[in-house]
Design an enzyme around this catalytic site. Structure first.
Site, PDB file in Angstrom:
ATOM      1  N   ALA A 183      -2.912   3.579  -1.600  1.00 30.89           N
ATOM      2  CA  ALA A 183      -3.483   4.665   0.019  1.00 30.89           C
ATOM      3  C   ALA A 183      -4.426   5.273  -0.011  1.00 30.89           C
ATOM      4  O   ALA A 183      -5.230   5.712   0.737  1.00 30.89           O
ATOM      5  CB  ALA A 183      -1.645   4.347   1.096  1.00 30.89           C
ATOM      6  N   LEU A 209       0.935  -1.004   0.094  1.00 32.97           N
ATOM      7  CA  LEU A 209      -0.189   0.222   0.066  1.00 32.97           C
ATOM      8  C   LEU A 209       1.223   1.036  -0.171  1.00 32.97           C
ATOM      9  O   LEU A 209       0.883   2.065   1.027  1.00 32.97           O
ATOM     10  CB  LEU A 209      -1.019   0.089   0.721  1.00 32.97           C
ATOM     11  CG  LEU A 209      -2.187  -1.059   1.110  1.00 32.97           C
ATOM     12  CD1 LEU A 209      -3.023  -0.361   2.158  1.00 32.97           C
ATOM     13  CD2 LEU A 209      -2.523  -0.702  -0.067  1.00 32.97           C
ATOM     14  N   HIS A 210       1.492   1.943  -1.313  1.00 33.66           N
ATOM     15  CA  HIS A 210       2.292   3.052  -1.755  1.00 33.66           C
ATOM     16  C   HIS A 210       1.774   3.805  -1.417  1.00 33.66           C
ATOM     17  O   HIS A 210       0.345   3.518  -1.514  1.00 33.66           O
ATOM     18  CB  HIS A 210       3.398   2.656  -1.913  1.00 33.66           C
ATOM     19  CG  HIS A 210       3.340   1.715  -3.688  1.00 33.66           C
ATOM     20  ND1 HIS A 210       2.744   3.537  -4.543  1.00 33.66           N
ATOM     21  CD2 HIS A 210       2.387   0.837  -4.534  1.00 33.66           C
ATOM     22  CE1 HIS A 210       2.253   2.665  -5.378  1.00 33.66           C
ATOM     23  NE2 HIS A 210       1.863   1.714  -5.746  1.00 33.66           N
ATOM     24  N   LEU A 211       1.944   5.196  -1.618  1.00 30.58           N
ATOM     25  CA  LEU A 211       1.173   6.375  -1.809  1.00 30.58           C
ATOM     26  C   LEU A 211      -0.502   6.189  -3.235  1.00 30.58           C
ATOM     27  O   LEU A 211      -1.148   6.278  -2.263  1.00 30.58           O
ATOM     28  CB  LEU A 211       2.129   6.893  -2.434  1.00 30.58           C
ATOM     29  CG  LEU A 211       1.734   8.941  -2.311  1.00 30.58           C
ATOM     30  CD1 LEU A 211       0.390   9.196  -1.149  1.00 30.58           C
ATOM     31  CD2 LEU A 211       2.685   9.609  -3.067  1.00 30.58           C
TER      32      LEU A 211
END
Length: 84
Positions: free
Chosen positions: A18, A13-15
């Site tokens: 997310a 769940l990177h930028l």
């Protein structure tokens, strides 16, 4: 209502995912929390979700409480499961 999910996105769940998760969660009145490694995070807060440092293959638990919890659970679960 509780949903147990595995994050399959190779980058976790990177930028971007997310942010999309938080945007989706904010569409609902339900309180939506994310549990990971015995800590609880606000699924409507980008900084909170990013601070969990969720990687590919990690199992998360989402809790939904409120009037539209069932719809939120369905859409958010589909979103998480659709990440690749």
């Amino acid at each position: 209502m509780e949903k147990r999910l595995t994050v399959n996105n190779e980058l976790g769940l990177h930028l971007r995912p997310a942010g999309e998760l938080c945007t989706l969660a904010m569409e609902y009145d339900a309180k939506i929390t994310l549990r990971f490694h015995d800590r609880e995070y606000n699924a409507k807060s980008l900084l909170s979700v990013l601070s969990a440092c969720i990687q590919s293959g990690d199992e998360i638990v989402l809790n939904f409480e409120g009037p539209d919890a069932e719809e939120a659970a369905e859409r958010i679960s589909a979103f998480i499961n659709g990440l690749h």
